[in-house]
Scaffold this motif. Structure first.
Motif, PDB file in Angstrom:
ATOM      1  N   GLU A  74      10.478 -11.827  -7.022  1.00 55.34           N
ATOM      2  CA  GLU A  74      10.801 -12.161  -8.422  1.00 55.34           C
ATOM      3  C   GLU A  74       9.531 -12.399  -9.228  1.00 55.34           C
ATOM      4  OE1 GLU A  74      13.151 -15.658 -10.921  1.00 55.34           O
ATOM      5  OE2 GLU A  74      13.587 -15.349  -8.788  1.00 55.34           O
ATOM      6  N   LYS A  75       8.572 -13.095  -8.627  1.00 58.39           N
ATOM      7  CA  LYS A  75       7.304 -13.374  -9.315  1.00 58.39           C
ATOM      8  C   LYS A  75       6.547 -12.075  -9.614  1.00 58.39           C
ATOM      9  CE  LYS A  75       2.890 -15.800  -8.684  1.00 58.39           C
ATOM     10  NZ  LYS A  75       2.903 -16.426 -10.009  1.00 58.39           N
ATOM     11  N   LEU A  76       6.498 -11.179  -8.626  1.00 58.18           N
ATOM     12  CA  LEU A  76       5.763  -9.932  -8.815  1.00 58.18           C
ATOM     13  C   LEU A  76       6.430  -9.050  -9.870  1.00 58.18           C
ATOM     14  CD1 LEU A  76       4.930  -9.088  -5.088  1.00 58.18           C
ATOM     15  CD2 LEU A  76       3.348  -9.940  -6.826  1.00 58.18           C
ATOM     16  N   LEU A  77       7.749  -8.940  -9.809  1.00 57.21           N
ATOM     17  CA  LEU A  77       8.457  -8.116 -10.793  1.00 57.21           C
ATOM     18  C   LEU A  77       8.294  -8.679 -12.197  1.00 57.21           C
ATOM     19  CD1 LEU A  77      11.766  -7.292  -8.879  1.00 57.21           C
ATOM     20  CD2 LEU A  77       9.855  -5.745  -9.347  1.00 57.21           C
ATOM     21  N   ARG A  78       8.182 -10.002 -12.294  1.00 56.45           N
ATOM     22  CA  ARG A  78       8.043 -10.641 -13.609  1.00 56.45           C
ATOM     23  C   ARG A  78       6.627 -10.488 -14.166  1.00 56.45           C
ATOM     24  NH1 ARG A  78       8.876 -15.775 -12.164  1.00 56.45           N
ATOM     25  NH2 ARG A  78       6.629 -16.198 -12.095  1.00 56.45           N
ATOM     26  N   ASP A  79       5.616 -10.605 -13.312  1.00 58.99           N
ATOM     27  CA  ASP A  79       4.240 -10.723 -13.793  1.00 58.99           C
ATOM     28  C   ASP A  79       3.401  -9.463 -13.687  1.00 58.99           C
ATOM     29  OD1 ASP A  79       4.913 -13.335 -14.304  1.00 58.99           O
ATOM     30  OD2 ASP A  79       3.962 -14.136 -12.495  1.00 58.99           O
ATOM     31  N   LEU A  80       3.812  -8.511 -12.850  1.00 53.40           N
ATOM     32  CA  LEU A  80       3.022  -7.291 -12.720  1.00 53.40           C
ATOM     33  C   LEU A  80       3.275  -6.337 -13.889  1.00 53.40           C
ATOM     34  CD1 LEU A  80       3.437  -6.487  -8.916  1.00 53.40           C
ATOM     35  CD2 LEU A  80       1.273  -7.023 -10.070  1.00 53.40           C
ATOM     36  N   PRO A  81       2.327  -5.451 -14.186  1.00 55.53           N
ATOM     37  CA  PRO A  81       2.572  -4.429 -15.209  1.00 55.53           C
ATOM     38  C   PRO A  81       3.781  -3.574 -14.835  1.00 55.53           C
ATOM     39  CG  PRO A  81       0.244  -4.511 -14.620  1.00 55.53           C
ATOM     40  CD  PRO A  81       0.962  -5.373 -13.635  1.00 55.53           C
ATOM     41  N   PRO A  82       4.526  -3.077 -15.803  1.00 59.19           N
ATOM     42  CA  PRO A  82       5.739  -2.284 -15.506  1.00 59.19           C
ATOM     43  C   PRO A  82       5.458  -1.001 -14.740  1.00 59.19           C
ATOM     44  CG  PRO A  82       5.182  -2.216 -17.857  1.00 59.19           C
ATOM     45  CD  PRO A  82       4.313  -3.260 -17.245  1.00 59.19           C
ATOM     46  N   GLU A  83       4.214  -0.527 -14.752  1.00 60.88           N
ATOM     47  CA  GLU A  83       3.887   0.711 -14.033  1.00 60.88           C
ATOM     48  C   GLU A  83       3.716   0.492 -12.532  1.00 60.88           C
ATOM     49  OE1 GLU A  83       2.355   0.797 -18.231  1.00 60.88           O
ATOM     50  OE2 GLU A  83       2.087  -0.550 -16.509  1.00 60.88           O
ATOM     51  N   CYS A  84       3.851  -0.737 -12.080  1.00 64.18           N
ATOM     52  CA  CYS A  84       3.702  -1.040 -10.656  1.00 64.18           C
ATOM     53  C   CYS A  84       5.031  -0.847  -9.919  1.00 64.18           C
ATOM     54  CB  CYS A  84       3.214  -2.476 -10.461  1.00 64.18           C
ATOM     55  SG  CYS A  84       1.532  -2.760 -11.034  1.00 64.18           S
ATOM     56  N   HIS A  85       4.967  -0.311  -8.722  1.00 65.82           N
ATOM     57  CA  HIS A  85       6.169  -0.080  -7.910  1.00 65.82           C
ATOM     58  C   HIS A  85       6.050  -0.864  -6.607  1.00 65.82           C
ATOM     59  CE1 HIS A  85       9.611   1.931  -6.165  1.00 65.82           C
ATOM     60  NE2 HIS A  85       8.888   2.173  -5.093  1.00 65.82           N
ATOM     61  N   LEU A  86       7.079  -1.661  -6.300  1.00 70.68           N
ATOM     62  CA  LEU A  86       7.083  -2.494  -5.096  1.00 70.68           C
ATOM     63  C   LEU A  86       7.977  -1.888  -4.028  1.00 70.68           C
ATOM     64  CD1 LEU A  86       7.469  -6.197  -6.311  1.00 70.68           C
ATOM     65  CD2 LEU A  86       5.440  -5.126  -5.352  1.00 70.68           C
ATOM     66  N   SER A  87       7.538  -1.975  -2.771  1.00 69.23           N
ATOM     67  CA  SER A  87       8.359  -1.592  -1.623  1.00 69.23           C
ATOM     68  C   SER A  87       8.252  -2.678  -0.565  1.00 69.23           C
ATOM     69  CB  SER A  87       7.883  -0.259  -1.023  1.00 69.23           C
ATOM     70  OG  SER A  87       7.945   0.783  -1.971  1.00 69.23           O
ATOM     71  N   PRO A  88       9.346  -3.001   0.142  1.00 74.14           N
ATOM     72  CA  PRO A  88       9.254  -3.969   1.240  1.00 74.14           C
ATOM     73  C   PRO A  88       8.325  -3.458   2.330  1.00 74.14           C
ATOM     74  CG  PRO A  88      11.548  -3.514   0.667  1.00 74.14           C
ATOM     75  CD  PRO A  88      10.715  -2.491  -0.029  1.00 74.14           C
ATOM     76  N   MET A  89       7.573  -4.345   2.937  1.00 74.51           N
ATOM     77  CA  MET A  89       6.711  -3.951   4.048  1.00 74.51           C
ATOM     78  C   MET A  89       6.610  -5.102   5.037  1.00 74.51           C
ATOM     79  SD  MET A  89       2.673  -4.070   2.971  1.00 74.51           S
ATOM     80  CE  MET A  89       2.241  -3.416   4.591  1.00 74.51           C
ATOM     81  N   CYS A  90       6.080  -4.798   6.198  1.00 71.67           N
ATOM     82  CA  CYS A  90       5.819  -5.838   7.187  1.00 71.67           C
ATOM     83  C   CYS A  90       4.659  -5.412   8.063  1.00 71.67           C
ATOM     84  CB  CYS A  90       7.066  -6.121   8.037  1.00 71.67           C
ATOM     85  SG  CYS A  90       7.588  -4.740   9.092  1.00 71.67           S
ATOM     86  N   SER A  91       4.132  -6.361   8.813  1.00 69.41           N
ATOM     87  CA  SER A  91       3.075  -6.099   9.783  1.00 69.41           C
ATOM     88  C   SER A  91       3.459  -6.811  11.070  1.00 69.41           C
ATOM     89  CB  SER A  91       1.737  -6.627   9.253  1.00 69.41           C
ATOM     90  OG  SER A  91       0.741  -6.580  10.256  1.00 69.41           O
ATOM     91  N   PHE A  92       3.189  -6.189  12.215  1.00 67.85           N
ATOM     92  CA  PHE A  92       3.627  -6.782  13.482  1.00 67.85           C
ATOM     93  C   PHE A  92       2.765  -6.260  14.625  1.00 67.85           C
ATOM     94  CE2 PHE A  92       5.800  -2.850  12.641  1.00 67.85           C
ATOM     95  CZ  PHE A  92       5.844  -2.184  13.853  1.00 67.85           C
ATOM     96  N   LEU A  93       2.788  -6.997  15.719  1.00 66.47           N
ATOM     97  CA  LEU A  93       2.191  -6.544  16.968  1.00 66.47           C
ATOM     98  C   LEU A  93       3.302  -5.901  17.786  1.00 66.47           C
ATOM     99  CD1 LEU A  93       0.070  -9.719  17.745  1.00 66.47           C
ATOM    100  CD2 LEU A  93      -0.797  -7.516  16.954  1.00 66.47           C
ATOM    101  N   PRO A  94       3.188  -4.642  18.159  1.00 68.67           N
ATOM    102  CA  PRO A  94       4.288  -3.952  18.848  1.00 68.67           C
ATOM    103  C   PRO A  94       4.802  -4.717  20.061  1.00 68.67           C
ATOM    104  CG  PRO A  94       2.571  -2.388  18.266  1.00 68.67           C
ATOM    105  CD  PRO A  94       2.021  -3.760  17.977  1.00 68.67           C
ATOM    106  N   ASN A  95       6.118  -4.918  20.082  1.00 65.07           N
ATOM    107  CA  ASN A  95       6.826  -5.541  21.216  1.00 65.07           C
ATOM    108  C   ASN A  95       6.446  -7.002  21.451  1.00 65.07           C
ATOM    109  OD1 ASN A  95       7.875  -2.949  21.532  1.00 65.07           O
ATOM    110  ND2 ASN A  95       6.353  -2.408  23.083  1.00 65.07           N
ATOM    111  N   VAL A  96       5.842  -7.643  20.433  1.00 63.93           N
ATOM    112  CA  VAL A  96       5.468  -9.053  20.559  1.00 63.93           C
ATOM    113  C   VAL A  96       6.371  -9.879  19.646  1.00 63.93           C
ATOM    114  CG1 VAL A  96       3.658 -10.784  20.238  1.00 63.93           C
ATOM    115  CG2 VAL A  96       3.082  -8.499  21.104  1.00 63.93           C
TER     116      VAL A  96
END
Length: 420
Positions: A74-96
């Motif tokens: 919500e914060k990013l959608l409110r405060d970023l320029p409208p030309e910005c596109h957000l996608s969900p992401m994650c980072s992980f250690l495989p099988n941990v």
């Protein structure tokens, strides 16, 4: 926070990153030397003037991490320029297990990088967020990942840039590494601990804790059979449970229990960790009620732990049904400290018939039930999760015929299994 970010640096080249684009995950990793690998798909379609960033929430405080991640979009959608596109992401250690960090991948197509970078720098100063920028090499053939350091941290060394390279899909979907006692709770104590930590920020959490039974009460074995009726909305649960109550002279309970109704709207607004803990504890309150009623008569329960777990698993794991944890996975096991029913019946109907029934009812539905109506994939994942839960497993009954026919079929099951 600086120490937390430093602790991630030794793992950086071992981590895999996943970005969700149009419901499908795209994986990449980082390494110190480039060996001629192709550009990862997530960067391949970017325009020459597009700037890319990742934000990962990394607090060691699970409640703070969940709350901040819930508010970050919500914060990013409110405060970023409208030309910005957000996608969900994650980072992980495989099988941990429990190595998952959640966040967002940002593509910035605005004319100037200043507004975006000002916001991101502000986040690194005050909030539990790890920010990386991705730098395009000559002709776009090489991309590097640069980890941002808080400007006020004099103790952190300047981080080394890593090359970004494609990564194969992991053996297990990354979200499955984080389900246990995060999306699905397997003990009273784990769920209790989450709500106890929320007492200062969510006043209703204290009210919930005051309603909770002792662990022994949640496991007390009743003298009479306990029959749970599961299924999606509009599969006929209410009609069937009422008919069973009358036919068998049984008690009828519902989960979540009525005593939690005043708090449901509040917890439905919370991030998954807190919301799931609330509903998990609702099952323990229902278990106490089952134990009390089950001393006098058979008990019919409209939904129980199967629903809590199936919806949580289907929501947590993105993508196709094959991304769900495999049959036999520990995520489908019944909590060892929760009363086990004698029989669980899962009602199913054709999807179009279910929609027709919902339209006929004209009632409001939960956000997850609304998702079922327009997302066939989500519905399939919920149903598959139902089928894989054991301890006990669901017995599937087609609820398309008349209400009386369904009742007679379920009565046969009850008499065969529970000897009523």
């Amino acid at each position: 926070m600086a120490r937390r970010m430093m602790s991630l640096l030794p793992q950086r080249s071992s981590r895999v990153f996943s970005v969700e684009l149009n419901g499908a995950p795209f994986y990449f990793s980082t390494q110190e030397a480039h060996r001629g690998e192709e550009v990862p798909n997530v960067f391949r379609e970017t325009q020459p003037d597009t700037r890319c960033y990742s934000l990962l929430v990394c607090s060691s405080d699970t409640i703070r991490r969940a709350k901040f991640y819930g508010d970050l979009k919500e914060k990013l959608l409110r405060d970023l320029p409208p030309e910005c596109h957000l996608s969900p992401m994650c980072s992980f250690l495989p099988n941990v297990r429990d190595s998952l960090l959640k966040g967002y991948f940002l593509k910035d197509n605005s004319e100037s990088s200043s507004p975006t970078e000002r916001l991101l720098k502000d986040l690194t100063q005050r909030d539990p967020v790890l920010v990386c920028s991705y730098l395009r090499g000559e002709h776009g053939h090489l991309w590097t990942q640069h980890l941002w350091s808080p400007a006020d941290s004099q103790t952190m060394e300047k981080s080394k840039d890593f090359y970004v390279v494609p990564s194969e899909a992991p053996e297990y979907h990354p979200s499955t590494l984080n389900i246990i006692n995060s999306d699905v709770f397997y003990s009273f104590e784990e769920a209790y601990d989450v709500l106890k930590k929320c007492g200062d920020i969510i006043p209703e959490a204290t009210s919930v804790l005051e309603l909770l039974p002792s662990r022994a009460e949640a496991r007390s074995k009743p003298d009479f059979p306990v029959i749970v009726i599961e299924g999606l909305d509009a599969t006929g649960k209410t009609t069937l449970t009422e008919s069973l109550r009358e036919t068998l002279g049984a008690s009828l309970l519902r989960s979540p229990p009525q005593c939690l109704s005043p708090m449901r709207a509040r917890f439905d607004r919370e991030p998954p960790l807190i919301r799931r803990a609330f509903y998990a504890l609702g099952n323990y309150i229902t278990a106490e009620q089952i134990g009390q009623e089950g001393r006098k008569t058979a008990v019919i329960v409209d939904r129980f732990w199967h629903s809590t777990a199936a919806y949580a698993i289907a929501t947590a794991v993105s993508g196709p049904v094959c991304n769900l944890p495999a049959e036999g996975s520990e995520v489908y096991r019944w909590p060892s400290d929760l009363l086990q029913p004698s029989l669980v019946v899962q009602l199913t109907v054709d999807p179009e018939e279910r929609k027709r029934r919902l339209r006929g009812r004209g009632l409001g539905t939960t956000e997850e039930e609304q998702e079922l109506d327009h997302n066939q994939l989500f519905r399939l994942k919920v149903e598959k999760a139902y089928q894989r839960i054991i301890g006990p497993a669901c017995v599937t009954v087609d609820a398309s015929p008349s209400a009386d026919q369904v009742l007679q079929q379920v009565l046969l099951l009850i008499r065969g299994k529970c000897h009523l």
